[in-house]
Enzyme design. Structure first.
Site, PDB file in Angstrom:
ATOM      1  N   HIS A 198       0.120  46.277 -50.650  1.00  0.00           N
ATOM      2  CA  HIS A 198      -0.071  46.447 -49.216  1.00  0.00           C
ATOM      3  C   HIS A 198       1.318  46.434 -48.584  1.00  0.00           C
ATOM      4  CE1 HIS A 198      -2.249  45.549 -45.377  1.00  0.00           C
ATOM      5  NE2 HIS A 198      -1.166  44.865 -45.083  1.00  0.00           N
ATOM      6  N   ASP A 205      -9.216  34.969 -46.988  1.00  0.00           N
ATOM      7  CA  ASP A 205      -9.983  35.419 -45.817  1.00  0.00           C
ATOM      8  C   ASP A 205      -9.886  36.938 -45.630  1.00  0.00           C
ATOM      9  OD1 ASP A 205      -7.270  34.905 -45.332  1.00  0.00           O
ATOM     10  OD2 ASP A 205      -7.584  34.696 -43.175  1.00  0.00           O
ATOM     11  N   TRP A 206      -8.890  37.602 -46.273  1.00  0.00           N
ATOM     12  CA  TRP A 206      -8.800  39.067 -46.089  1.00  0.00           C
ATOM     13  C   TRP A 206      -8.348  39.839 -47.321  1.00  0.00           C
ATOM     14  CZ3 TRP A 206      -4.020  41.580 -46.603  1.00  0.00           C
ATOM     15  CH2 TRP A 206      -2.892  40.747 -46.637  1.00  0.00           C
ATOM     16  N   GLU A 222       3.296  43.383 -50.114  1.00  0.00           N
ATOM     17  CA  GLU A 222       2.402  42.271 -50.428  1.00  0.00           C
ATOM     18  C   GLU A 222       1.417  42.713 -51.505  1.00  0.00           C
ATOM     19  OE1 GLU A 222       2.246  39.819 -46.320  1.00  0.00           O
ATOM     20  OE2 GLU A 222       0.821  41.482 -46.431  1.00  0.00           O
ATOM     21  N   GLU A 241      10.017  43.212 -39.676  1.00  0.00           N
ATOM     22  CA  GLU A 241       9.710  42.811 -41.044  1.00  0.00           C
ATOM     23  C   GLU A 241       9.381  44.043 -41.875  1.00  0.00           C
ATOM     24  OE1 GLU A 241       7.561  38.865 -41.280  1.00  0.00           O
ATOM     25  OE2 GLU A 241       6.336  40.074 -42.631  1.00  0.00           O
ATOM     26  N   ASN A 295       1.002  47.158 -37.685  1.00  0.00           N
ATOM     27  CA  ASN A 295       0.028  48.265 -37.635  1.00  0.00           C
ATOM     28  C   ASN A 295       0.562  49.522 -38.311  1.00  0.00           C
ATOM     29  OD1 ASN A 295      -1.651  46.605 -36.110  1.00  0.00           O
ATOM     30  ND2 ASN A 295      -0.756  47.311 -34.178  1.00  0.00           N
ATOM     31  N   GLU A 337       0.393  50.036 -41.786  1.00  0.00           N
ATOM     32  CA  GLU A 337       0.010  49.720 -43.156  1.00  0.00           C
ATOM     33  C   GLU A 337      -0.109  50.967 -44.023  1.00  0.00           C
ATOM     34  OE1 GLU A 337      -1.817  48.995 -40.493  1.00  0.00           O
ATOM     35  OE2 GLU A 337      -2.009  46.826 -40.326  1.00  0.00           O
ATOM     36  N   GLY A 387     -11.598  43.104 -48.913  1.00  0.00           N
ATOM     37  CA  GLY A 387     -11.818  42.820 -47.500  1.00  0.00           C
ATOM     38  C   GLY A 387     -12.206  41.379 -47.199  1.00  0.00           C
ATOM     39  N   ASP A 414       7.530  44.764 -45.367  1.00  0.00           N
ATOM     40  CA  ASP A 414       6.662  43.974 -46.252  1.00  0.00           C
ATOM     41  C   ASP A 414       6.179  44.722 -47.475  1.00  0.00           C
ATOM     42  OD1 ASP A 414       6.622  41.912 -44.423  1.00  0.00           O
ATOM     43  OD2 ASP A 414       4.674  42.439 -43.571  1.00  0.00           O
TER      44      ASP A 414
HETATM   45  C1  LIG Z   1     -10.215  45.218 -56.148  1.00  0.00           C
HETATM   46  O1  LIG Z   1     -11.160  45.940 -56.916  1.00  0.00           O
HETATM   47  C2  LIG Z   1     -12.106  46.664 -56.168  1.00  0.00           C
HETATM   48  C3  LIG Z   1     -13.087  47.286 -57.145  1.00  0.00           C
HETATM   49  O2  LIG Z   1     -12.398  48.109 -58.059  1.00  0.00           O
HETATM   50  C4  LIG Z   1     -11.384  47.694 -55.293  1.00  0.00           C
HETATM   51  O3  LIG Z   1     -12.336  48.361 -54.475  1.00  0.00           O
HETATM   52  C5  LIG Z   1     -10.332  47.005 -54.431  1.00  0.00           C
HETATM   53  O4  LIG Z   1      -9.599  47.977 -53.717  1.00  0.00           O
HETATM   54  C6  LIG Z   1      -9.389  46.216 -55.312  1.00  0.00           C
HETATM   55  N1  LIG Z   1      -8.312  45.569 -54.600  1.00  0.00           N
HETATM   56  C7  LIG Z   1      -8.455  44.653 -53.640  1.00  0.00           C
HETATM   57  C8  LIG Z   1      -7.217  44.062 -53.111  1.00  0.00           C
HETATM   58  O5  LIG Z   1      -9.527  44.287 -53.210  1.00  0.00           O
END
Ligand SMILES: *[C@@H]1O[C@H](CO)[C@@H](O)[C@H](O)[C@H]1NC(C)=O
Ligand SMILES: *[C@@H]1O[C@H](CO)[C@@H](O)[C@H](O)[C@H]1NC(C)=O
Length: 285
Positions: free
Chosen positions: A132, A208-209, A119, A115, A142, A144, A213, A117
């Protein structure tokens, strides 16, 4: 165009008419190369809609709500080509949402799945999207790399592209190369199997991710969420021998990476320290 024709000094009305007719006949040809004819819906039931704008460009809207998102795939699978598609991502509070384009083979056993990707991870209003990227070979990812987009991808369409051939995989944003994965199979580096790949796209909930995070969840009071796709184009490589022999604009690639790279697995020594160190592709020069 019509205005130019009428104001031109052409003294032959038949020629003018012929030109006008040619211009008019060209219009349906454009409409025929529509997204509608090039893709099929994979999931999402009624969570998609086609809309044709005044200039004849057909846009696909995918919708995500509390029930589910939606996804499509290209009708055709291609062996070595450049895939371009324009996207306009979920606007405002897009936290928790993920909009994707990726290349994938038809159903194969999980241990043979490849794949490529791209995203797009949403964020709360005013905070930047993250692109991503990953490359799976024989079921293992793995790989990324993440990029901060240098524009607001929800305000207008931008072109995202993947060039895929026996020499390399290159990802582009608006024609600027951001990531290259070379075929170094001769040095034991895994490379996707040389077989036909479809382009898929989807919009789904991944709170969830996806955002910060997984700490920031999808705010369902903002639903439904929409992502838009248009102008899907595939340019087959002219012949395997000459596929990708133009290489990549190294200066543009380095500049884009210096300015926009957020994460690169090849720089994450810690992550691989218990597994014999960085993957081979990271240490070849
Ligand atoms: C969302 O915004 C925060 C704060 O600017 C940043 O740390 C983060 O990397 C951004 N993107 C995602 C997908 O969380
Ligand atoms: C979700 O959106 C609503 C409506 O805009 C807003 O009032 C609320 O504060 C948001 N919730 C969170 C957790 O951001």
């Amino acid at each position: 165009m019509a205005a130019w024709l009428l104001s031109s000094s052409c003294s032959n009305p038949t020629a003018v008419l012929a030109l006008l007719l040619t211009a008019m006949m060209a219009a349906p040809a454009v409409a025929m190369a529509s997204l509608h004819d090039d893709i099929e819906l994979m999931f999402g039931g009624d969570h998609f809609a086609f809309h044709t704008s005044g200039d004849g460009v057909e846009t696909l809207a995918l919708r995500l709500d509390k029930d589910h998102g939606a996804g499509f795939r290209s009708n055709e699978a291609y062996l070595f080509a450049r895939y371009d598609i324009e996207l306009m991502l979920v606007a405002d509070d897009s936290a928790g949402t993920v909009t994707t384009v990726y290349l994938t083979p038809d159903l194969v056993p999980p241990e043979e799945h490849d794949e490529i990707d791209m995203e797009f991870l949403g964020n709360v209003t005013g905070e930047p999207y993250t692109l991503h990227t990953n490359i799976f070979v024989n079921g293992v990812g793995n790989r990324e790399q993440q990029f901060r987009l240098w524009f607001d991808p929800s305000k207008e369409f931008h072109t995202y592209s993947v060039e895929w051939n026996p020499r390399h995989i290159i990802m582009f944003i608006d024609g600027t190369p951001i990531r290259v994965y070379k075929n170094e199979a001769s040095h034991g580096v895994p490379f996707p199997t040389l077989r036909r790949l479809r382009l898929d796209g989807s919009l789904w909930n991944a709170d969830d991710w996806a955002t910060q995070g997984g700490r920031v969840k999808t705010n369902w009071t903002q639903a439904p969420f929409y992502a838009y796709y248009r102008n899907f184009r595939v340019t087959p490589c002219p012949g395997v021998a000459s596929c990708g022999d133009k290489g990549v604009d190294e200066a543009a690639l380095q500049r884009a990476r210096e300015e926009h790279l957020l994460y690169d697995y090849c720089e994450d020594q810690n992550r691989f320290k218990d597994n014999g160190g960085l993957p081979k592709e990271c240490t070849l020069d």
